[in-house]
Design a protein around this motif. Structure first.
Motif, PDB file in Angstrom:
ATOM      1  N   ALA A 164       0.824  -1.137  -0.059  1.00 21.18           N
ATOM      2  CA  ALA A 164       0.209  -0.163  -0.138  1.00 21.18           C
ATOM      3  C   ALA A 164       0.941   1.340   0.074  1.00 21.18           C
ATOM      4  O   ALA A 164       0.471   2.270  -0.741  1.00 21.18           O
ATOM      5  CB  ALA A 164      -1.001  -0.023   1.075  1.00 21.18           C
ATOM      6  N   ASP A 165       2.030   1.194   0.751  1.00 23.32           N
ATOM      7  CA  ASP A 165       2.658   2.464   0.830  1.00 23.32           C
ATOM      8  C   ASP A 165       3.447   2.810  -0.518  1.00 23.32           C
ATOM      9  O   ASP A 165       3.570   3.668  -1.024  1.00 23.32           O
ATOM     10  CB  ASP A 165       3.876   2.035   1.929  1.00 23.32           C
ATOM     11  N   GLU A 166       3.817   1.599  -1.063  1.00 23.87           N
ATOM     12  CA  GLU A 166       4.857   1.598  -2.380  1.00 23.87           C
ATOM     13  C   GLU A 166       3.736   1.949  -3.675  1.00 23.87           C
ATOM     14  O   GLU A 166       4.133   2.970  -4.384  1.00 23.87           O
ATOM     15  CB  GLU A 166       5.232   0.426  -2.789  1.00 23.87           C
TER      16      GLU A 166
ATOM     17  N   VAL B 151      10.536  -3.789  -5.751  1.00 23.66           N
ATOM     18  CA  VAL B 151       9.662  -3.878  -4.706  1.00 23.66           C
ATOM     19  C   VAL B 151       8.780  -5.259  -4.521  1.00 23.66           C
ATOM     20  O   VAL B 151       8.445  -5.907  -3.409  1.00 23.66           O
ATOM     21  CB  VAL B 151       8.705  -2.853  -4.708  1.00 23.66           C
ATOM     22  N   ALA B 152       8.525  -5.648  -5.910  1.00 25.49           N
ATOM     23  CA  ALA B 152       7.799  -6.833  -5.705  1.00 25.49           C
ATOM     24  C   ALA B 152       8.619  -8.099  -5.453  1.00 25.49           C
ATOM     25  O   ALA B 152       8.169  -8.909  -4.739  1.00 25.49           O
ATOM     26  CB  ALA B 152       7.332  -7.124  -7.113  1.00 25.49           C
ATOM     27  N   PHE B 153      10.043  -8.017  -5.688  1.00 27.89           N
ATOM     28  CA  PHE B 153      10.891  -8.904  -5.198  1.00 27.89           C
ATOM     29  C   PHE B 153      11.060  -9.016  -3.765  1.00 27.89           C
ATOM     30  O   PHE B 153      11.301  -9.935  -3.161  1.00 27.89           O
ATOM     31  CB  PHE B 153      12.467  -8.843  -5.802  1.00 27.89           C
TER      32      PHE B 153
ATOM     33  N   LEU C  28       8.749  -8.134  -1.762  1.00 24.51           N
ATOM     34  CA  LEU C  28       7.695  -8.737  -1.141  1.00 24.51           C
ATOM     35  C   LEU C  28       7.807 -10.200  -1.122  1.00 24.51           C
ATOM     36  O   LEU C  28       7.359 -11.118  -0.228  1.00 24.51           O
ATOM     37  CB  LEU C  28       6.222  -8.241  -1.859  1.00 24.51           C
ATOM     38  N   TYR C  29       8.485 -10.815  -2.260  1.00 26.19           N
ATOM     39  CA  TYR C  29       8.566 -12.402  -2.282  1.00 26.19           C
ATOM     40  C   TYR C  29       9.815 -12.815  -1.535  1.00 26.19           C
ATOM     41  O   TYR C  29       9.381 -13.559  -0.770  1.00 26.19           O
ATOM     42  CB  TYR C  29       9.050 -12.452  -3.955  1.00 26.19           C
ATOM     43  N   ASP C  30      10.683 -11.847  -1.332  1.00 25.04           N
ATOM     44  CA  ASP C  30      11.941 -12.461  -0.672  1.00 25.04           C
ATOM     45  C   ASP C  30      11.690 -12.238   1.035  1.00 25.04           C
ATOM     46  O   ASP C  30      12.173 -13.285   1.795  1.00 25.04           O
ATOM     47  CB  ASP C  30      13.276 -11.886  -0.990  1.00 25.04           C
ATOM     48  N   THR C  31      11.171 -11.115   1.198  1.00 22.57           N
ATOM     49  CA  THR C  31      11.129 -10.905   2.620  1.00 22.57           C
ATOM     50  C   THR C  31       9.672 -11.340   3.205  1.00 22.57           C
ATOM     51  O   THR C  31       9.673 -11.757   4.524  1.00 22.57           O
ATOM     52  CB  THR C  31      11.082  -9.253   2.975  1.00 22.57           C
ATOM     53  N   PHE C  32       8.682 -11.304   2.465  1.00 24.20           N
ATOM     54  CA  PHE C  32       7.252 -11.571   3.051  1.00 24.20           C
ATOM     55  C   PHE C  32       6.602 -13.056   2.499  1.00 24.20           C
ATOM     56  O   PHE C  32       5.403 -13.331   2.956  1.00 24.20           O
ATOM     57  CB  PHE C  32       6.278 -10.338   2.859  1.00 24.20           C
TER      58      PHE C  32
ATOM     59  N   SER D 299      -4.980   0.766 -10.965  1.00 21.10           N
ATOM     60  CA  SER D 299      -4.373   1.037 -12.434  1.00 21.10           C
ATOM     61  C   SER D 299      -2.837   0.568 -12.491  1.00 21.10           C
ATOM     62  O   SER D 299      -2.149   0.950 -13.382  1.00 21.10           O
ATOM     63  CB  SER D 299      -4.318   2.755 -12.536  1.00 21.10           C
ATOM     64  N   HIS D 300      -2.420  -0.365 -11.478  1.00 17.43           N
ATOM     65  CA  HIS D 300      -0.981  -0.471 -11.705  1.00 17.43           C
ATOM     66  C   HIS D 300      -0.964  -2.187 -11.957  1.00 17.43           C
ATOM     67  O   HIS D 300      -1.604  -2.833 -11.586  1.00 17.43           O
ATOM     68  CB  HIS D 300      -0.508  -0.328 -10.132  1.00 17.43           C
ATOM     69  N   ASP D 301       0.380  -2.383 -12.489  1.00 15.72           N
ATOM     70  CA  ASP D 301       0.589  -3.677 -12.807  1.00 15.72           C
ATOM     71  C   ASP D 301       2.203  -3.660 -12.240  1.00 15.72           C
ATOM     72  O   ASP D 301       2.692  -3.101 -11.387  1.00 15.72           O
ATOM     73  CB  ASP D 301       0.540  -3.844 -14.252  1.00 15.72           C
ATOM     74  N   VAL D 302       2.907  -4.944 -12.420  1.00 14.94           N
ATOM     75  CA  VAL D 302       4.130  -5.233 -11.659  1.00 14.94           C
ATOM     76  C   VAL D 302       5.126  -5.009 -12.750  1.00 14.94           C
ATOM     77  O   VAL D 302       5.065  -5.594 -14.092  1.00 14.94           O
ATOM     78  CB  VAL D 302       4.284  -6.528 -11.033  1.00 14.94           C
TER      79      VAL D 302
END
Length: 881
Positions: free
Chosen positions: A371-373, A387-389, A391-395, A410-413
């Motif tokens: 949400a912050d990002e 950022v997506a990584f 989320l994957y690596d840490t969470f 409206s956002h993708d990765v």
């Protein structure tokens, strides 16, 4: 209304009545197709039958096959919950002919079942055929009476099936149901074919040709039939629905989700309930078939499915673990048709609960970061890949979970950026690796790990599986092929072979293909998760990309399993008998024995050894199930699990439970362990401790055997006891008592003999018979076979008889020269017994010797020079006088 269960049963009964063998669904983990992540069609279990590699006792079959499409090229995961007909799990009904009937019968079977038995109106049905398949078109006219306008010719690959680039292939023919003109959409082949009006309900594959090379086809000598009917789609039509999720089975699961979350099943969270219902099925069936959540391979796909469902449950406001509470609703709906669900229900629920607890612990933090990002992004700007990584690596957010969370925004990765960050992490891991062995070989395995990922280990559930050769290494370098006689290391995409770790030795066995035979002599883990097979090409040439069958040596694996499971029971028995200070310091689980090192300051008494052995055998006789579950390490330790010495554990561990429940503990033995184990403790057979000894300060080593090895040890012991009893001329039961009597008699006789030997050696009643050398008394004797241990007492006795002087004695008992020299106390200031004995030793080819000035002892190898030894002492005495 026909229920889904009724439809399934009616389908199978219909084909059984028409000479088809009802074959149970195969596992969702395909054993005969290494190219597939999961079973994705009904024909997968019959693939080798169609190619002629396998024969069955029947030529017609029918199945209700479990299917998962959530990974690889068949991946419907992202669409599930948002469309009417996409599922990660569904059932494929099918009928198959292996060179028996062909097009005419296949079309008639399908048409009769649909229109007569199930009663679908003929005017709502149409068929497609491959553009060149006039035979099929004619049959639809003759058998079904379909007019030409309802026989649609399709010239694309959609209506021509291939098993691969080469191999069996043939045209398809599909049956469609028309929902009516009030539903948007056009017929197959039209620009509007993606609408919902026309729904495919049956696909008939006419396996007619063999293609090799690509583009060159020849007729198969025995054409075959492979069909598939999606049960969920057909049930929707039979129940008057246009949406698979409105059928009885799916609706029951949706209502269970609504009850658990308190959210309206048809309200704003309608799509979330559908995701949960679908993923409940795929999750439960995958776990029942032996797949557990992990970081790689099938386990990773399972985790993605589970976490997607759990995120939707979280979106609906659940804060407690909920997913596992829905399993009973699924078992009620499908347990009768698939009994594996009933058998694995406890495992399914426990696995789901543990995974949801871990997921919830990091979900809020991950979603807050997301949400912050996204708040910093402009409209339409993609989420950065790094950022997506994170989320994957840490969470633990898989990429598709982040994409699903952004759905509707409206956002993708930035997927390219995500892949780049992943590659950077791999490079860091390679730089940090401190492995052993040749650095060039390490590089080869790193490259393989980067390219292929972790090995998929199937050995918990099977000892044989088809696989694909991914890499061949010989002499430390990667090659594309290796001929007969070459020693190689192989990497497979999936394997039943266990790589040595945690004290369990690696598997051996065979890797085969037509014209190929590889003897696997060892399997090792490299880089933590690569199963590398070492062996020799016995026959043929092995090539990268080749399809093979990997078969573990069953007898050897069974023996290893028994020893490993017995080690767990032994560990717990030792702790209970000796105390909690007992911890494992090393182990070996081999096919012929187990070795177990423990922290223990003193030797075990015979009584303790007997008690531990009896306790382990008592647990074996209970024949209780051996259960494995994935857990977080913290959760496992909280339940009392013990970690094994030398094992490295990640965030998630495999926990092995053994023994009947006792007190408040869920099992008698609980340990973290990644090895293979027996299904029930009774499979261990018999347990015998063969030795107990110290290996270093505070460490004791116990060796034991189980099963056949224990039986052989018992038989050998009994045979030795029988031989001993025969020699003693008593029964085996009387042998110990008789042997004790003989040993006592021997002690008496040895004392008597010793006394006689000393008396004879001392000269009997004639005293010491000393000679005088310049005023010094001297006694020199070669006492022959008098034991060396008797020399000092005899020398002391002779010294007392001499009064003043020197005594020198030589023994040649057991072929070894021993010398003792004694000096009376009044002469020790002039003569040193140590110096004298060393002279005697040197004369017999020895050196050294030690003792005191009045008594010393030495040895020498040359017993023929015993007189020379005595002469050396005599000369030294004469010189001193």
């Amino acid at each position: 209304m026909s229920t889904t269960n009724d439809i399934r049963a009616a389908f199978l009964d219909y084909f059984a009545a028409n000479g088809h063998q009802i074959v149970p669904s195969s596992s969702l983990v395909p054993r005969n197709d290494p190219t597939l992540l999961f079973t994705n069609a009904g024909m997968v279990q019959f693939k080798n039958v169609f190619t002629g590699q396998e024969t069955r006792p029947y030529s017609r079959a029918t199945t209700a096959q479990k299917v998962v499409r959530a990974g690889g090229k068949h991946n419907d995961l992202d669409n599930v919950g948002y469309t009417a007909r996409h599922h990660t799990f569904f059932e494929m009904m099918g009928n198959f002919s292996f060179g028996d009937y062909f097009k005419a019968d296949a079309i008639e079977f399908a048409w009769t079942l649909i229109t007569r038995n199930f009663g679908l109106p003929r005017d709502r049905l149409l068929a497609t055929v491959y553009a060149d398949d006039e035979e099929a078109a004619d049959l639809w006219r003759k058998v079904a009476g379909l007019p030409d306008e309802r026989i649609i010719r399709i010239g694309t690959a959609d209506n021509f099936w291939r098993m691969g680039d080469t191999g069996p292939c043939g045209p398809c023919s599909e049956i469609f149901f028309d929902h009516g003109p009030d539903v948007p959409g056009g017929p197959p082949g039209s620009p509007d074919e993606d609408g919902d009006r026309f729904v495919e309900i049956w696909n008939l594959v006419f396996m007619q040709f063999f293609e090799d090379p690509p583009g060159v086809r020849s007729p198969l000598p025995r054409p075959s039939i492979d069909t598939g009917m999606g049960l969920e789609r057909f049930a929707a039509i039979m129940q008057g629905k246009r949406d698979n999720y409105d059928t009885d089975t799916m609706r029951a699961l949706i209502l269970a989700s609504a009850e658990a979350t308190g959210q309206d099943p048809d309200g704003p969270f309608r799509a979330s309930h559908r995701v949960v219902a679908d993923h409940l099925r795929s999750t439960s069936f995958l776990i029942a078939d032996g797949v557990l959540p992990s970081k790689d391979g099938r386990g990773y796909v399972l985790r993605r499915i589970m976490r997607r469902a759990m995120r939707h449950l979280h979106m609906m406001g659940t804060r407690e673990t909920v997913f596992h509470r829905l399993v009973p609703a699924l078992v009620r709906q499908m347990g009768a048709a698939y009994p594996e669900l009933v058998q694995a229900e406890a495992l399914i629920r426990e696995t789901m609960r543990g995974e949801e607890e871990r997921f919830k612990a990091m979900l809020d933090r991950g979603l807050a970061l997301l949400a912050d990002e996204t708040a910093r992004l402009g409209d339409g700007q993609p989420l950065p890949g790094d950022v997506a990584f994170k989320l994957y690596d840490t969470f633990g957010f898989p990429l598709d979970l982040t994409q699903d969370a952004l759905r509707g925004s409206s956002h993708d990765v930035d997927v390219t950026g995500f892949d780049r960050a992943m590659q950077v992490q791999r490079e860091r891991a390679r730089a940090a690796w401190s492995g052993s062995g040749d650095s060039a070989t390490e590089t080869v395995w790193f490259e393989a790990r980067d390219r292929f990922g972790a090995s998929e280990f199937l050995g918990y559930a099977t000892e044989q599986a088809d696989a694909e050769i991914q890499a061949i290494v010989t002499d430390g370098r990667s090659v594309t092929e290796a001929p007969a006689g070459t020693e190689i290391a192989l990497l497979l995409n999936q394997t039943p072979f266990y790589g040595e770790s945690g004290g369990q030795v690696g598997d051996t066995g065979l890797i085969t293909a037509p014209g190929l035979r590889i003897a696997v002599t060892d399997t090792q883990k490299r880089l933590g998760d690569l199963m590398v097979h070492y062996g020799t090409v016995v026959e043929g040439t092995v090539r990268v990309g080749q399809a093979v069958t990997a078969t573990v040596d069953h007898d050897r694996r069974s023996a290893i399993r028994a020893h490993h499971s017995a080690t767990h029971l032994l560990h717990e028995a030792l702790r209970r008998r000796l105390g909690a200070h007992v911890t494992q310091k090393g182990s070996l689980n081999a096919p012929d024995r187990l070795r177990f090192d423990i922290s223990q300051p003193r030797p075990l008494t015979p009584e303790e050894i007997a008690d531990v052995e009896a306790e382990v055998n008592a647990r074996i006789r209970e024949n209780s199930p051996v259960v494995t579950r994935p857990m977080s390490q913290e959760e496992a330790v909280a339940q009392g699990a013990m970690a094994l010495f030398g094992e490295k554990y990640g965030d998630e561990v495999r926990v092995v439970f053994m023994g009947a429940p006792e007190d408040d503990r869920p099992a008698w033995s609980i340990e973290l362990c990644g090895g293979t184990h027996v299904n029930r403790t009774g499979d261990i057979g018999l347990f015998r401790i063969t030795s107990e000894a110290g290996v270093s300060a505070g460490i004791r080593r116990i060796e034991a055997v189980t099963g056949k090895s224990a039986e052989q040890a018992a038989v050998a012991t009994e045979q030795r006891l029988g031989q001993m009893a025969a020699m003693l001329r008593v029964s085996a039961a009387e042998a110990p008592e008789r042997l004790a009597v003989i040993l006592d008699e021997r002690k008496v006789m040895e004392r008597q003999i010793s006394d006689l030997q000393r008396k004879l050696a001392s000269g009997g009643s004639d005293g010491a018979q000393a000679e005088t050398i310049n005023g010094i008394g001297f006694v020199a004797r070669d006492v022959g076979d008098l034991p060396a241990r008797e020399l000092k007492p005899l020398a002391d006795s002779l010294r007392q008889q001499v009064g003043s002087g020197v005594v020198a004695l030589v023994s040649t008992a057991e072929g070894k020269g021993s010398v003792v020299v004694a000096v009376t106390s009044d002469l020790t200031d002039r003569l040193d017994a140590v110096e004298l004995v060393r002279l005697a030793s040197a004369a017999m080819g020895g050196k050294g010797g030690g003792g005191r000035r009045d008594m010393a002892q030495a040895g020498g190898p040359d017993i023929a020079r015993s007189e020379a030894a005595l002469a050396a002492v005599r000369g030294a005495v004469a010189a001193a006088a």
